[in-house]
Write a protein that holds these residues in place. Structure first.
Motif, PDB file in Angstrom:
ATOM      1  N   VAL A  30      69.945  31.934  55.112  1.00  0.00           N
ATOM      2  CA  VAL A  30      68.605  31.354  55.167  1.00  0.00           C
ATOM      3  C   VAL A  30      68.180  30.865  53.788  1.00  0.00           C
ATOM      4  CG1 VAL A  30      66.175  31.885  55.525  1.00  0.00           C
ATOM      5  CG2 VAL A  30      67.867  32.608  57.192  1.00  0.00           C
ATOM      6  N   TYR A  31      68.510  31.647  52.788  1.00  0.00           N
ATOM      7  CA  TYR A  31      68.119  31.220  51.442  1.00  0.00           C
ATOM      8  C   TYR A  31      68.838  29.929  51.075  1.00  0.00           C
ATOM      9  CZ  TYR A  31      66.241  31.528  46.782  1.00  0.00           C
ATOM     10  OH  TYR A  31      65.535  31.259  45.647  1.00  0.00           O
ATOM     11  N   GLY A  32      70.098  29.872  51.428  1.00  0.00           N
ATOM     12  CA  GLY A  32      70.876  28.678  51.114  1.00  0.00           C
ATOM     13  C   GLY A  32      70.257  27.434  51.718  1.00  0.00           C
ATOM     14  N   ILE A  33      69.696  27.580  52.895  1.00  0.00           N
ATOM     15  CA  ILE A  33      69.265  26.389  53.611  1.00  0.00           C
ATOM     16  C   ILE A  33      67.781  26.095  53.399  1.00  0.00           C
ATOM     17  CG2 ILE A  33      68.533  27.176  55.901  1.00  0.00           C
ATOM     18  CD1 ILE A  33      70.914  25.364  56.911  1.00  0.00           C
ATOM     19  N   LEU A  34      66.977  27.117  53.199  1.00  0.00           N
ATOM     20  CA  LEU A  34      65.530  26.897  53.051  1.00  0.00           C
ATOM     21  C   LEU A  34      64.987  27.330  51.691  1.00  0.00           C
ATOM     22  CD1 LEU A  34      63.916  28.024  56.443  1.00  0.00           C
ATOM     23  CD2 LEU A  34      64.258  25.717  55.599  1.00  0.00           C
ATOM     24  N   ARG A  35      65.814  27.903  50.843  1.00  0.00           N
ATOM     25  CA  ARG A  35      65.349  28.471  49.565  1.00  0.00           C
ATOM     26  C   ARG A  35      64.192  29.437  49.811  1.00  0.00           C
ATOM     27  NH1 ARG A  35      69.345  26.680  48.584  1.00  0.00           N
ATOM     28  NH2 ARG A  35      69.993  24.861  47.422  1.00  0.00           N
ATOM     29  N   LEU A  36      64.390  30.328  50.735  1.00  0.00           N
ATOM     30  CA  LEU A  36      63.306  31.198  51.166  1.00  0.00           C
ATOM     31  C   LEU A  36      63.856  32.593  51.412  1.00  0.00           C
ATOM     32  CD1 LEU A  36      60.617  31.861  52.870  1.00  0.00           C
ATOM     33  CD2 LEU A  36      61.959  31.081  54.799  1.00  0.00           C
ATOM     34  N   ILE A  37      63.129  33.607  50.927  1.00  0.00           N
ATOM     35  CA  ILE A  37      63.485  34.979  51.274  1.00  0.00           C
ATOM     36  C   ILE A  37      62.894  35.240  52.645  1.00  0.00           C
ATOM     37  CG2 ILE A  37      63.316  37.405  50.687  1.00  0.00           C
ATOM     38  CD1 ILE A  37      62.752  36.636  47.847  1.00  0.00           C
ATOM     39  N   THR A  84      57.811  29.731  64.334  1.00  0.00           N
ATOM     40  CA  THR A  84      56.385  30.020  64.161  1.00  0.00           C
ATOM     41  C   THR A  84      56.017  30.192  62.690  1.00  0.00           C
ATOM     42  OG1 THR A  84      56.956  32.300  64.658  1.00  0.00           O
ATOM     43  CG2 THR A  84      55.891  31.066  66.395  1.00  0.00           C
ATOM     44  N   ALA A  85      56.809  30.946  61.959  1.00  0.00           N
ATOM     45  CA  ALA A  85      56.353  31.304  60.618  1.00  0.00           C
ATOM     46  C   ALA A  85      56.750  30.299  59.548  1.00  0.00           C
ATOM     47  CB  ALA A  85      56.887  32.682  60.246  1.00  0.00           C
ATOM     48  N   TYR A  86      57.849  29.587  59.737  1.00  0.00           N
ATOM     49  CA  TYR A  86      58.349  28.772  58.630  1.00  0.00           C
ATOM     50  C   TYR A  86      58.282  27.276  58.866  1.00  0.00           C
ATOM     51  CZ  TYR A  86      60.231  33.319  57.423  1.00  0.00           C
ATOM     52  OH  TYR A  86      60.351  34.649  57.139  1.00  0.00           O
ATOM     53  N   LYS A  87      58.480  26.874  60.123  1.00  0.00           N
ATOM     54  CA  LYS A  87      58.670  25.446  60.363  1.00  0.00           C
ATOM     55  C   LYS A  87      57.469  24.623  59.923  1.00  0.00           C
ATOM     56  CE  LYS A  87      60.320  22.110  63.590  1.00  0.00           C
ATOM     57  NZ  LYS A  87      59.790  21.642  64.859  1.00  0.00           N
ATOM     58  N   THR A  88      56.259  25.084  60.269  1.00  0.00           N
ATOM     59  CA  THR A  88      55.081  24.296  59.929  1.00  0.00           C
ATOM     60  C   THR A  88      54.827  24.258  58.432  1.00  0.00           C
ATOM     61  OG1 THR A  88      53.927  26.297  60.516  1.00  0.00           O
ATOM     62  CG2 THR A  88      53.720  24.471  62.033  1.00  0.00           C
ATOM     63  N   SER A  96      52.928  29.937  49.711  1.00  0.00           N
ATOM     64  CA  SER A  96      52.456  30.032  51.096  1.00  0.00           C
ATOM     65  C   SER A  96      53.580  30.472  52.011  1.00  0.00           C
ATOM     66  CB  SER A  96      51.937  28.679  51.583  1.00  0.00           C
ATOM     67  OG  SER A  96      50.923  28.215  50.760  1.00  0.00           O
ATOM     68  N   ILE A  97      54.763  29.921  51.784  1.00  0.00           N
ATOM     69  CA  ILE A  97      55.884  30.257  52.657  1.00  0.00           C
ATOM     70  C   ILE A  97      56.260  31.726  52.494  1.00  0.00           C
ATOM     71  CG2 ILE A  97      58.212  29.600  53.326  1.00  0.00           C
ATOM     72  CD1 ILE A  97      57.717  26.911  52.006  1.00  0.00           C
ATOM     73  N   LEU A  98      56.250  32.180  51.239  1.00  0.00           N
ATOM     74  CA  LEU A  98      56.575  33.589  51.006  1.00  0.00           C
ATOM     75  C   LEU A  98      55.556  34.504  51.675  1.00  0.00           C
ATOM     76  CD1 LEU A  98      57.812  33.851  47.342  1.00  0.00           C
ATOM     77  CD2 LEU A  98      58.807  34.966  49.321  1.00  0.00           C
ATOM     78  N   ILE A  99      54.295  34.121  51.597  1.00  0.00           N
ATOM     79  CA  ILE A  99      53.261  34.948  52.213  1.00  0.00           C
ATOM     80  C   ILE A  99      53.437  34.956  53.726  1.00  0.00           C
ATOM     81  CG2 ILE A  99      50.782  35.140  52.628  1.00  0.00           C
ATOM     82  CD1 ILE A  99      50.430  34.015  49.762  1.00  0.00           C
TER      83      ILE A  99
ATOM     84  N   VAL B 315      45.977  32.513  58.648  1.00  0.00           N
ATOM     85  CA  VAL B 315      45.370  31.914  57.457  1.00  0.00           C
ATOM     86  C   VAL B 315      46.399  31.048  56.721  1.00  0.00           C
ATOM     87  CG1 VAL B 315      44.324  32.366  55.221  1.00  0.00           C
ATOM     88  CG2 VAL B 315      43.638  33.703  57.188  1.00  0.00           C
ATOM     89  N   VAL B 316      47.580  31.587  56.485  1.00  0.00           N
ATOM     90  CA  VAL B 316      48.568  30.796  55.726  1.00  0.00           C
ATOM     91  C   VAL B 316      49.022  29.574  56.506  1.00  0.00           C
ATOM     92  CG1 VAL B 316      50.566  30.955  54.245  1.00  0.00           C
ATOM     93  CG2 VAL B 316      49.510  33.017  55.041  1.00  0.00           C
TER      94      VAL B 316
END
Ligand code: ADP
Ligand code: MG
Lengths: 297, 349, 257
Positions: A30-37, A84-88, A96-99, B315-316
C-alpha cells in the motif's frame, strides 16, 4: 545457553518473523502505491481472525473451507476500507489522509468491540496444527514449521504476480506515477483496489496463523502487531516486498532473542521494535532494501 | 481600536472569572469535573495544534508528553505517606521519596520535563518528515509508556500512582488554559510563529528563506510538549490516579480529534472543539454500559467510540477544514456582525 | 576575487549525472545567465549552489569561503537568495507575511522575548514590518500586502517571490526562469525590473531563462548547459554565434517558443 535451546529460540523467532512478514507485505504494497501508512491494516488482520472464528465456532463449518472464505472476505474488507477512507482523499493533503487512516483503524476496532464484544475469545485450533514434532532434542509444534513455509510460498507467488503478470505490471506502473500510468492505459483505481485486496488477504493468512499460534482473539489484537509490522516494512525498505519479509524476520528473531538473551529486559519487548525503527530511520532512512528518493525541487 | 479590543478581552476574562466563582460553589462535583476536563483538553488541544496545525509536523507522541508531565507533577506533589503506600513493591528513589512540592512549581516542573523529553526525542525524530515523523513520534510515545511500566522504583510500574492530591480546580484549569491561549497566540503571531507557518506551507522554500528548520521545529515541538506536560499534570491531579495504560495512543487520538474537528490552524476552533468533544464524550456516555472511569482512562467501550471514530472520518472526508479552518475569532469581526443590523436596510457594510 | 565560484561541481542521481563538472564564476554586479534545453541540469546547478542538494563532487566558494555542504538557510544568511522555477510562495499566508518571513533570519531576539513581547523584540518586529512594507511599495506590490499570496495573478506572484528573496538582504540573487509563462509585455517589464533591482540593491544576478529576449538583452555572460555538460560560455554575442549552441539549443527553442 545450549545449542538446543538456541535452536528452539531461533525456530520460534522464524515463526514469529514469518507472521510479521505476512502483515508487513500489506503495508509495503500500500505504501508503494499510495505513499500512505494504512493504519487500518492491523485491524484488517484482526477482523480476519473473527471471520474465521465465527465460521468455525458458530457455523461449525470445516476449517479449511472457513479459512479460504475468511481470507477472501478480508480481501473484500480491504477494498471497502480503501474505497471509503482513502479514495476520496487521493489529492488531499497528506495529513488528512493519515488522519483518515487513523480514523478507519479506530472505527474498525470499535465496530469489532460492538459487534464481537470486547472480551477475548478462544480461537479453535484444528489438531492438525497442534501436534508436537520432535526434531533432535527440540520439540516443536507443527504449526511452527507450517508458518514459515506458507509465508515463503506466498512470497514467491506474490513476487511472480508483481513481476510476471499484467496486474503486477499495472501495480508497478501505478507505484511509479499515477498520472503516467493512467496515460499508459492502466486503470489506476482498479489497480489500487487490487493492491488492497491482495495485501489484506495476506494479512488474513497472517492473522489466522497468528490466531492458531496464540489462540486468543480480541478487538485490539491488531494494534501492536500492526505497528510492529509497519516497522518491519520500514526496516526492510518500504515499498519493497522482499524487504518487508526480511524486516519481518529481523524483527521476529530479534524480539525472541532479546527476551531469551536478556531476560531482564522482557518488559521492554514491545519497545524493541520502536527502538530499532528509530535507529534505522536515523542511519538508513530508506531501510535495508529500499531505494533512495530525493525530492525534486 | 486596539485599546477597545484589549478592554473587551479583559471584560470577558472578568466575566469568565465571575462564572467560575459561581460554578465553583453552585455546580455539582460532576459538572465541575467536566468543566475542568474542558479546560484541560483546551490546553492539550492547543499544545498539539501548535505542533501539528501551525508547524505542520505530524506528531503522534502527545500522550507520551502528557505522561511525563502527569508523573512528574504527581511524584512531586504526593504526600510522603501516599508515596509510601504506593511504593510497596520497591521503594521510591531518592530524592523523590523525601520531597513534597506545592502544586504550581510541580506543574511547571512537569511541563519542563516534558519539554526536555521532547528535546531528546526531537533530536533524531525531527529530521524525519511526514509519515516517518508520525510513526517515529508514535513509537517514542509508546517507548515512554513502556519505560514507565518498567521503572518500578520511579513510576511504580503498571500499578500506577494513587492518592495524587486533587489540587486541580476550576481556577487552576481555566487560569492555565487562559495563560496557554495568550502565550500561544502571542507566539503564533510573532516572527517565530510566522517561521512555523512557513515551514508548514513549504519546507524547502522556508529553508531557502533562511529559516533553520531543525531549530524552529524543535522550538515548536518543545513548547507544545511543555503545555502537554502541564495539561497532563492537571489531568493527573484531577483524576487522583494515573497509570501507564492511561497514556495509550487512544489519548493522542482524542486530542487529534479535537484539533481536526476544530480546524488544524485555528486557536478558536481548538477551544470550541475541546469543549464540544469533551462534553459530547460525557453526554454520549449513556451509549456504553455504565463505567465509572474518568474520561481519560476510558477503555474502548463500544458504541460511543464508534461514533467518535466515525465523526473523525466524516470530518476529514467531507469537512477537511473542520469548524474554523484557519479562521480566528476577533472582536472586530464580532462587532461587524452586530453592526450589520438586519432590521436596518442595507446595514453597515 | 570572484564573488561566487563553483569548481567542478557534479550532481548524480543514481545512474543519472544531472550536472557534470560545472564551473562558474560570478563577479560583483554582473548579470549572468544559464541557458540550456529542458532537463539540462540548470535547476540542479541552482540547487547545489543554494544547498538544497549536496554536490556529489566539487566545491563552491562564496567570497572565498568554502560553502559546499552548508544548509540552505546557512547559505541564505551568508547572502545568496533564490526564487523557484515552479513558484513556491507560502500560499496560505499574506503577501506581507511572505516578505516578513524572509526577514526572520535577522531576528536576534529569542523565542521568549517574542512571546512576552519584550522591548528588543518589539523594536525588531516594528522595523521588520516597516522595512517589508517599504520593499513591497518599491516593487509595486504595496497595495496588495494584505492579500493572500496565492490569490495574486501569476505575474505578481513571480514578483512577490523576487521581493521575498530580496528581503533576505542578498548579495547574489538566483532567479530560476523568472519570465516563464509571461507574455512579451510582461517579459519586457520583468527585464527592466531585474535591471532596476540590480542597481537599487547592489546585486549580482545569476538567472536561468528561456526567453532569449531577456537573456541576450541584459546578461554580461552566458553559460550553456546540455545534458549536464557546459557546452559554451561567453558574451551574448559569442553565444549567439556558437555553432554547438545553435545546434543544441537555439534551433530547438525557436521552434518550441
Ligand atoms: N531529486 C532528483 N532526483 C532524481 N533526478 C533528478 C532530481 N532532480 C533533478 N533530476 C533530474 O536531473 C535532470 C536535470 O534536471 P533539472 O536540473 O531540473 O533540469 P533543468 O532545470 O535544466 O530543466 C533531469 O533529468 C531531472 O529528471
Ligand atoms: Mg529547471
Amino acid at each position: 545457553m545450549t545449542l538446543d535451546v538456541f535452536l528452539q529460540h531461533i525456530t520460534n523467532g522464524i515463526s514469529l518473523g514469518s507472521l510479521y512478514a505476512l502483515i508487513a507485505i500489506g503495508y509495503t504494497m500500500v505504501y508503494g502505491i499510495l505513499r500512505l501508512i494504512n493504519f487500518a491494516h492491523g485491524d484488517i488482520f484482526m477482523m480476519a481472525t473473527y471471520f474465521a472464528f465465527y465460521g468455525v465456532v458458530i457455523f461449525s463449518l470445516p476449517w479449511y473451507f472457513v479459512f479460504v472464505f475468511a481470507i477472501i472476505l478480508t480481501g473484500i474488507l480491504g477494498i471497502i476500507v480503501e474505497k471509503t477512507a482513502y479514495k476520496t482523499l487521493r489529492d488531499a493533503p497528506k495529513i488528512s489522509i493519515l488522519i483518515s487512516a487513523i480514523g478507519a483503524s479506530y472505527l474498525l476496532e470499535n465496530l469489532a468491540v460492538v459487534i464481537f464484544g470486547g472480551r477475548p475469545k478462544a480461537f479453535p485450533t484444528p489438531d492438525l496444527f497442534n501436534k508436537v514434532v520432535q526434531v533432535g532434542n527440540i520439540s516443536v509444534q507443527r504449526l511452527t514449521f507450517i508458518i514459515p513455509v506458507v509465508t515463503v510460498a506466498l512470497l514467491f507467488m506474490l513476487l511472480y504476480l508483481i513481476n510476471k503478470t499484467k496486474s503486477g505490471m499495472a501495480m508497478r506502473a501505478v507505484s511509479k506515477d499515477h498520472e503516467t500510468a493512467r496515460l499508459m492505459g492502466v486503470d489506476v483505481d482498479k489497480t489500487i483496489s487490487f493492491t488492497f485486496f491482495i495485501g489484506s488477504m495476506l494479512a488474513a493468512v497472517g492473522g489466522i496463523m497468528w490466531a492458531l499460534k496464540f489462540p486468543q482473539i480480541q478487538p485490539l489484537m491488531g494494534v501492536i502487531p500492526g505497528l510492529k509490522c509497519f516497522i518491519a516494512a520500514v526496516i526492510g525498505g518500504i515499498g519493497n516486498v522482499t524487504g518487508a519479509v526480511v524486516g519481518g524476520f529481523i524483527l521476529g528473531i530479534g524480539e525472541i532473542m532479546l527476551v531469551a538473551l536478556l531476560p531482564s529486559l522482557t518488559g521492554y519487548r514491545d519497545a524493541f521494535a520502536f527502538i530499532l525503527l528509530i535507529v534505522i530511520l536515523i542511519f538508513k532512512p530508506t531501510g535495508i532494501m529500499g531505494e533512495k528518493i530525493s525530492e525534486k525541487v | 481600536m486596539k485599546k477597545r479590543n484589549l478592554i473587551l478581552t479583559i471584560i470577558s476574562i472578568i466575566v469568565l472569572a465571575i462564572f467560575i466563582f459561581y460554578a465553583d460553589s453552585n455546580f455539582d462535583a460532576y459538572q465541575v469535573r467536566i468543566l475542568n476536563l474542558c479546560a484541560i483538553y483546551t490546553i492539550l488541544g492547543l499544545s498539539m495544534n501548535l505542533i501539528n496545525g501551525f508547524t505542520g509536523l505530524f506528531s503522534l507522541g502527545h500522550a507520551g508528553f502528557m505522561a511525563v508531565g502527569a508523573y512528574t507533577t504527581a511524584l512531586l506533589t504526593m504526600s510522603l505517606a501516599a508515596k509510601e503506600q504506593n511504593f510497596f513493591m520497591q521503594p521510591l528513589v531518592a530524592p523523590l521519596n523525601s520531597i513534597v512540592w506545592p502544586f504550581l512549581p510541580s506543574l511547571l516542573a512537569g511541563g519542563l520535563m516534558a519539554a526536555f523529553v521532547a528535546y531528546l526525542i526531537g533530536a533524531p525524530a525531527l529530521r524525519l518528515k511526514g509519515d516517518y515523523l508520525a510513526i517515529a513520534t508514535l513509537g517514542f510515545g509508546e517507548i515512554i509508556r513502556v519505560i514507565f511500566t518498567n521503572t518500578q522504583n520511579i513510576t511504580n510500574g503498571a500499578l500506577g500512582l494513587k492518592g495524587i492530591p486533587s489540587s486541580t480546580n476550576l481556577w487552576w484549569s481555566f487560569g492555565i488554559a487562559i495563560v496557554t491561549i495568550i502565550v500561544l497566540l502571542s507566539l503564533i503571531n510573532s516572527s517565530y510563529g510566522r517561521a512555523f507557518k512557513a515551514i508548514r506551507e513549504d519546507e524547502i522554500a522556508a529553508e531557502s528563506m533562511g529559516i533553520n528548520l531543525f531549530k524552529h521545529k524543535s522550538i515548536s515541538f518543545m513548547i507544545g510538549a511543555f503545555f502537554a506536560g502541564v495539561g497532563g499534570g492537571l489531568l493527573g491531579s484531577l483524576l487522583g490516579t494515573i497509570d501507564p495504560l492511561m497514556f495509550r495512543f487512544l489519548l493522542t487520538f482524542n486530542i487529534l480529534l479535537i484539533i481536526v474537528l476544530g480546524g488544524m490552524s485555528s486557536v478558536t476552533g481548538t477551544i470550541i472543539s475541546a469543549f464540544v468533544i469533551t462534553i459530547a464524550q460525557e453526554v454520549l456516555r449513556f451509549l456504553d454500559e455504565p463505567m465509572n472511569f474518568g474520561f481519560a482512562v476510558v477503555q474502548i467501550t463500544g458504541l460511543r467510540m464508534v461514533i467518535f471514530s466515525a465523526l473523525l472520518m466524516v470530518v476529514v472526508l467531507f469537512y477537511r477544514n473542520g469548524l474554523m479552518g484557519s479562521r480566528e475569532f476577533s472582536w472586530d469581526k464580532l462587532i461587524k456582525l452586530f453592526k450589520r443590523n438586519p432590521l436596518v436596510k442595507g446595514g453597515t457594510k | 576575487m570572484s564573488l561566487l565560484k563553483a569548481d567542478q561541481i557534479t550532481m548524480q542521481f543514481g545512474g543519472l549525472t544531472a550536472v557534470n563538472n560545472f564551473n562558474l564564476e560570478l563577479n560583483k554586479n554582473e548579470i549572468v545567465a544559464l541557458i540550456g534545453p529542458n532537463g539540462a541540469g540548470k535547476t540542479t546547478a541552482f540547487n547545489m549552489i543554494t544547498g538544497v542538494y549536496n554536490p556529489t563532487k566539487g566545491k563552491i566558494y562564496f567570497e572565498g569561503k568554502d560553502i559546499t555542504g552548508l544548509r540552505p538557510d546557512q547559505i541564505t544568511s551568508l547572502g545568496i537568495a533564490r526564487t523557484f522555477q515552479n513558484i513556491r510562495l507560502f500560499k496560505e499566508l499574506s503577501v506581507l507575511e511572505n516578505v516578513l518571513i524572509a526577514n526572520h533570519l535577522n531576528v536576534k531576539s529569542n523565542v521568549f522575548e517574542a512571546i512576552f513581547k519584550l522591548p528588543r523584540y518589539m523594536k525588531e518586529e516594528k522595523s521588520m514590518i516597516s522595512k517589508s512594507i517599504e520593499l513591497l511599495d518599491k516593487v509595486g506590490l504595496g497595495d496588495l500586502k494584505y492579500e493572500k499570496s496565492s490569490s495574486l495573478p501569476y505575474g505578481k506572484q513571480r514578483r512577490l517571490e523576487i521581493a521575498r528573496a530580496l528581503a533576505t538582504n542578498p548579495k547574489i540573487l538566483l532567479l530560476d526562469e523568472p519570465a516563464a509563462g509571461m507574455n512579451p509585455k510582461e517579459t519586457e517589464d520583468l527585464t527592466s525590473f531585474i535591471k532596476e533591482i540590480k542597481e537599487q540593491f547592489d546585486l549580482t544576478i545569476f538567472m536561468i531563462e528561456h526567453h532569449m529576449q531577456v537573456v541576450m538583452g541584459i546578461s554580461n555572460v552566458i553559460y550553456v548547459l546540455d545534458y549536464g555538460i557546459t557546452i559554451a560560455q561567453g558574451s551574448p554575442y559569442d553565444i549567439q554565434n556558437n555553432q554547438k549552441v545553435i545546434e543544441a539549443y537555439l534551433g530547438v527553442s525557436e521552434n518550441d517558443a
